[in-house]
Scaffold this active site. Structure first.
Site, PDB file in Angstrom:
ATOM      1  N   LYS A   1       0.840  -1.383   0.032  1.00 26.18           N
ATOM      2  CA  LYS A   1       0.037   0.127   0.049  1.00 26.18           C
ATOM      3  C   LYS A   1       0.846   1.348   0.115  1.00 26.18           C
ATOM      4  O   LYS A   1       1.731   1.255   1.031  1.00 26.18           O
ATOM      5  CB  LYS A   1      -0.780   0.031   1.210  1.00 26.18           C
ATOM      6  CG  LYS A   1      -1.611   1.218   1.471  1.00 26.18           C
ATOM      7  CD  LYS A   1      -2.742   1.199   2.542  1.00 26.18           C
ATOM      8  CE  LYS A   1      -3.268   2.660   2.795  1.00 26.18           C
ATOM      9  NZ  LYS A   1      -4.158   2.508   4.166  1.00 26.18           N
TER      10      LYS A   1
ATOM     11  N   ASP B   1      -2.851  10.049   3.597  1.00 21.98           N
ATOM     12  CA  ASP B   1      -4.128   9.941   3.949  1.00 21.98           C
ATOM     13  C   ASP B   1      -4.990  10.827   4.777  1.00 21.98           C
ATOM     14  O   ASP B   1      -4.860  10.868   5.999  1.00 21.98           O
ATOM     15  CB  ASP B   1      -4.167   8.377   4.631  1.00 21.98           C
ATOM     16  CG  ASP B   1      -5.558   7.963   4.725  1.00 21.98           C
ATOM     17  OD1 ASP B   1      -6.636   8.566   4.186  1.00 21.98           O
ATOM     18  OD2 ASP B   1      -5.875   6.898   5.295  1.00 21.98           O
TER      19      ASP B   1
ATOM     20  N   LYS C   1     -10.300  12.760   8.103  1.00 24.02           N
ATOM     21  CA  LYS C   1     -10.033  12.228   9.603  1.00 24.02           C
ATOM     22  C   LYS C   1      -9.968  13.423  10.441  1.00 24.02           C
ATOM     23  O   LYS C   1      -9.640  14.506  10.039  1.00 24.02           O
ATOM     24  CB  LYS C   1      -8.658  11.681   9.378  1.00 24.02           C
ATOM     25  CG  LYS C   1      -8.349  10.271   8.692  1.00 24.02           C
ATOM     26  CD  LYS C   1      -7.005   9.956   8.778  1.00 24.02           C
ATOM     27  CE  LYS C   1      -6.830   8.338   8.152  1.00 24.02           C
ATOM     28  NZ  LYS C   1      -7.799   7.320   8.846  1.00 24.02           N
TER      29      LYS C   1
ATOM     30  N   ASP D   1       1.290   5.999   5.745  1.00 30.21           N
ATOM     31  CA  ASP D   1       0.451   5.291   5.065  1.00 30.21           C
ATOM     32  C   ASP D   1       1.128   4.435   3.799  1.00 30.21           C
ATOM     33  O   ASP D   1       0.123   3.873   3.159  1.00 30.21           O
ATOM     34  CB  ASP D   1      -0.778   5.961   4.985  1.00 30.21           C
ATOM     35  CG  ASP D   1      -2.064   5.133   5.152  1.00 30.21           C
ATOM     36  OD1 ASP D   1      -1.813   3.955   5.491  1.00 30.21           O
ATOM     37  OD2 ASP D   1      -2.943   5.436   4.598  1.00 30.21           O
TER      38      ASP D   1
ATOM     39  N   ASP E   1     -12.207   7.017   3.243  1.00 29.55           N
ATOM     40  CA  ASP E   1     -11.148   6.592   4.361  1.00 29.55           C
ATOM     41  C   ASP E   1     -10.631   5.271   4.422  1.00 29.55           C
ATOM     42  O   ASP E   1      -9.690   4.863   4.852  1.00 29.55           O
ATOM     43  CB  ASP E   1     -11.594   6.997   5.564  1.00 29.55           C
ATOM     44  CG  ASP E   1     -10.237   7.366   6.394  1.00 29.55           C
ATOM     45  OD1 ASP E   1      -9.042   7.475   6.013  1.00 29.55           O
ATOM     46  OD2 ASP E   1     -10.261   7.596   7.820  1.00 29.55           O
TER      47      ASP E   1
ATOM     48  N   GLU F   1      -9.511   3.573   1.972  1.00 30.31           N
ATOM     49  CA  GLU F   1      -9.069   3.752   0.678  1.00 30.31           C
ATOM     50  C   GLU F   1      -7.874   2.774   0.190  1.00 30.31           C
ATOM     51  O   GLU F   1      -7.772   2.333  -0.929  1.00 30.31           O
ATOM     52  CB  GLU F   1      -8.367   5.074   0.236  1.00 30.31           C
ATOM     53  CG  GLU F   1      -6.825   5.271   0.830  1.00 30.31           C
ATOM     54  CD  GLU F   1      -6.904   5.012   2.437  1.00 30.31           C
ATOM     55  OE1 GLU F   1      -7.760   5.336   3.222  1.00 30.31           O
ATOM     56  OE2 GLU F   1      -5.723   5.174   2.738  1.00 30.31           O
TER      57      GLU F   1
ATOM     58  N   ARG G   1      -7.809  -0.676   0.786  1.00 32.50           N
ATOM     59  CA  ARG G   1      -8.182  -1.647   0.147  1.00 32.50           C
ATOM     60  C   ARG G   1      -8.771  -1.512  -1.363  1.00 32.50           C
ATOM     61  O   ARG G   1      -8.532  -2.426  -2.324  1.00 32.50           O
ATOM     62  CB  ARG G   1      -9.429  -2.113   0.835  1.00 32.50           C
ATOM     63  CG  ARG G   1     -10.541  -1.350   0.930  1.00 32.50           C
ATOM     64  CD  ARG G   1     -11.607  -1.781   2.201  1.00 32.50           C
ATOM     65  NE  ARG G   1     -10.975  -1.268   3.684  1.00 32.50           N
ATOM     66  CZ  ARG G   1     -11.590  -1.545   4.850  1.00 32.50           C
ATOM     67  NH1 ARG G   1     -12.752  -2.213   4.638  1.00 32.50           N
ATOM     68  NH2 ARG G   1     -11.122  -1.263   5.727  1.00 32.50           N
TER      69      ARG G   1
HETATM   70  N1  BES Z   1      -4.356   4.397   6.947  1.00 34.75           N
HETATM   71  C1  BES Z   1      -5.624   3.975   7.680  1.00 34.75           C
HETATM   72  C2  BES Z   1      -5.441   2.927   8.796  1.00 34.75           C
HETATM   73  C3  BES Z   1      -4.691   3.456   9.851  1.00 34.75           C
HETATM   74  C4  BES Z   1      -5.121   3.886  11.177  1.00 34.75           C
HETATM   75  C5  BES Z   1      -3.427   3.087   9.737  1.00 34.75           C
HETATM   76  C6  BES Z   1      -4.343   4.419  12.149  1.00 34.75           C
HETATM   77  C7  BES Z   1      -2.398   3.411  10.996  1.00 34.75           C
HETATM   78  C8  BES Z   1      -3.166   4.053  12.210  1.00 34.75           C
HETATM   79  C9  BES Z   1      -6.787   3.458   6.598  1.00 34.75           C
HETATM   80  O1  BES Z   1      -6.824   4.078   5.456  1.00 34.75           O
HETATM   81  C10 BES Z   1      -8.003   4.005   7.306  1.00 34.75           C
HETATM   82  O2  BES Z   1      -8.203   4.902   7.440  1.00 34.75           O
HETATM   83  N2  BES Z   1      -8.808   2.770   7.714  1.00 34.75           N
HETATM   84  C11 BES Z   1      -9.984   3.203   8.347  1.00 34.75           C
HETATM   85  C12 BES Z   1     -11.207   2.043   7.842  1.00 34.75           C
HETATM   86  C13 BES Z   1     -12.357   2.474   8.061  1.00 34.75           C
HETATM   87  C14 BES Z   1     -13.046   3.530   7.512  1.00 34.75           C
HETATM   88  C15 BES Z   1     -13.325   1.228   8.021  1.00 34.75           C
HETATM   89  C16 BES Z   1      -9.964   2.937   9.942  1.00 34.75           C
HETATM   90  O3  BES Z   1      -9.184   2.201  10.272  1.00 34.75           O
HETATM   91  O4  BES Z   1     -10.605   3.768  10.729  1.00 34.75           O
HETATM   92 ZN    ZN Z   2      -4.988   4.538   4.868  1.00 38.86          ZN
HETATM   93 MN    MN Z   3      -7.678   5.698   5.352  1.00 35.47          MN
END
Ligand code: BES
Ligand code: ZN
Ligand code: MN
Length: 493
Positions: A266, A271, A278, A289, A348, A350, A352
């Site tokens: 990834k 992000d 966020k 990220d 968010d 993104e 996947r």
């Molecule tokens: N890059 C984030 C995941 C992340 C969060 C990595 C905190 C490291 C620390 C990812 O893109 C994300 O935002 N995931 C969301 C998914 C949700 C919207 C289903 C998450 O984990 O909140």
């Molecule tokens: Zn992310």
């Molecule tokens: Mn995200």
């Protein structure tokens, strides 16, 4: 830095600093007893006199001995009971830190000859090189003013019996390759998002290919990505002014007939969450990220440094997740390269969306195995913390191999459930499925999403959201899971 196996008797060796471990209780192990004899009982006196408690990770420098052994660095090993791989690595990290501080130009690790249950000579040596590599690593900082002086340490020996010397040499060689790869990963992770853009990552891959024979790089831009039909990937970059990149790095170390292992990383260089934005607090961390992408670069760099006899391909979809008038909106439906349509309920989620198209692209390599590496979910951080990388797989043999590599290297991953139940929350009335479910089991649902793109592939997914970077005073990229991936790939060589 030069590393070597030292199998001569201690009396015949010259070194600026001998590094030796001592367990609590004062009874010296073979290496320490040997050194003690050479130094006329000095080590035993210090330990007996209570000047050094030998707690795990404690160090004491005996300076200016003015002999063929210039000084001694005593390293506490803690209790003999429970002495294991983990405590050995902790002792090494402490030793490496103290060694750099004392300014020795060369050192001899007697500590590396210490018996550790379950750790053979190869790994004992490899961990020495990895620990020195991590201790000498410097963040590519953008601070103005005087830089700290470069480390003086230039040569490191690891003591061994003659019979084990070949294993120690091999461990040192591999440890140096891992350290070089880890430094690549840490550098890329630590660079801010205004420097480390998708374009920067593409150019960095080309630079790696110039530095290492055996690496071939291809960098695709937006028109090519569009022609491939990667509507899901493109939906993530839609709001950004930075052009996306699909970076492909091929490493050929084995014969053309050997199917490669494909690593998909990834590469979100920042992000924001997109329209599903966020919160501001801690958003700076989202420059990491692209930690999955960075670990792919680092692992391939390690293999190429060594000339490892494996075939591996790295595929990195790289873009920013931003907001703008052109950004993807919650509810938008996009078409992935696989043909399956996705309702983007949360912009968010993104990671996947870019990974699924990269996985489909990877099929052209007919991979022996495909491993994706991603800072995918906050839920994985909640579940496993900063200790274990989350592992999901549709193949038990592959999963076992990754778990075992994690155990051997201390770069641990833990297998999590891949079940159809976790795909149910993704049901959509408007597309084949949505990109998010509810909050519950978020890391497993994310794996369930990727699973929909892996039919017929031997596939594993590593969620490194909790392990790719360190918090607190050591804030920065950890370089994980390069040691794990390198070990996994070397076992296939
Ligand atoms: N890059 C984030 C995941 C992340 C969060 C990595 C905190 C490291 C620390 C990812 O893109 C994300 O935002 N995931 C969301 C998914 C949700 C919207 C289903 C998450 O984990 O909140
Ligand atoms: Zn992310
Ligand atoms: Mn995200």
């Amino acid at each position: 830095m030069e590393f070597y196996a030292e199998s001569r008797a201690l009396a015949r060796v010259r070194t600026d600093c001998a590094v030796v471990g001592v367990h609590e209780g004062g009874e010296l192990g073979p290496a320490a007893a040997n050194l003690d004899a050479t130094l006329g009982g000095r080590v035993a006196r210090i330990v007996r006199g209570g000047d050094f408690a030998c707690r795990l990770g404690e160090t004491l420098l005996l300076p200016d001995l003015g002999r063929s052994i210039g000084r001694v660095l005593l390293v506490g090993l803690g209790a003999r009971k429970g002495w294991n791989r983990r405590s050995y690595r902790r002792a090494l990290n402490a030793a490496a830190g103290a060694l750099l501080k004392c300014g020795a130009k060369d050192a001899l690790f007697l500590l590396g000859s210490e018996a550790v249950p379950e750790v053979d000579a190869y790994y004992r040596a490899r961990f020495v090189a990895e620990a020195i590599g991590n201790a000498t690593y410097r963040i590519p900082d953008l601070k103005t003013g005087k830089k700290p002086p470069a480390p003086k340490l230039a040569r490191v020996g690891v003591a061994t019996e003659r019979a084990g010397a070949a294993h120690v040499s091999r461990g040192l060689e591999h440890g140096q390759a891992v350290a070089a790869g880890t430094a690549v990963t840490r550098d890329l992770g630590n660079l801010p998002a205004n420097v480390c853009t998708p374009t920067y990552l593409g150019n960095y891959a080309k630079k790696l290919a110039r530095e290492h024979r055996g690496l071939r790089v291809q960098v695709l831009g937006e028109p090519q990505i569009r022609r491939l039909g990667m509507g899901s990937f493109l939906s993530v970059t839609a709001g950004s002014e930075q052009p996306p990149r699909l970076i492909v790095i091929e490493y050929r170390g084995a014969g053309a007939g050997t199917a490669p292992v494909v690593l998909v990383g990834k590469g979100i260089t920042f992000d924001t969450g997109g329209i599903s934005i966020k919160p501001a607090a801690g958003m700076d961390e989202m420059k990491w990220d692209m930690g999955g992408a960075a670990s792919v670069f680092g692992t391939l760099a390690a293999l190429a440094t060594l000339g490892a006899e494996v075939n591996a391909v790295g595929i990195v979809p790289a873009c920013e997740n931003m907001l703008s008038g052109r950004a993807t909106k919650p509810g938008d439906v996009v078409k992935s390269m696989s043909g399956q349509t996705i309702e983007v309920l949360n912009t968010d989620a993104e990671g996947r969306l870019i990974l699924c198209d990269a996985i489909t692209y990877a099929r052209r390599y007919k991979p022996a195995a495909l491993v994706d590496i991603a800072t995918l979910t906050g839920a994985c951080v909640v579940a496993l913390g900063p200790t274990c990388t989350g592992l999901w797989s549709n193949d038990d043999v592959l999963a076992d191999a990754l778990v075992a590599a994690g155990q051997r290297t201390g770069d641990v991953c833990w297998r999590m459930p891949l079940l159809e139940e976790y795909q149910e929350p993704l049901k959509s009335n408007f597309a084949d499925f949505a990109n998010v479910g509810g909050r519950e089991g978020g890391a497993c649902v994310a794996a369930g999403f990727l699973w929909k793109f892996t039919d017929g592939l031997r596939w594993a997914h590593l969620d490194i959201a909790g392990t790719a970077w360190l918090g607190g005073a050591n804030k920065g990229s950890s370089g994980r899971p390069v040691p794990l991936l390198f070990d996994f790939l070397m076992r296939r060589a």
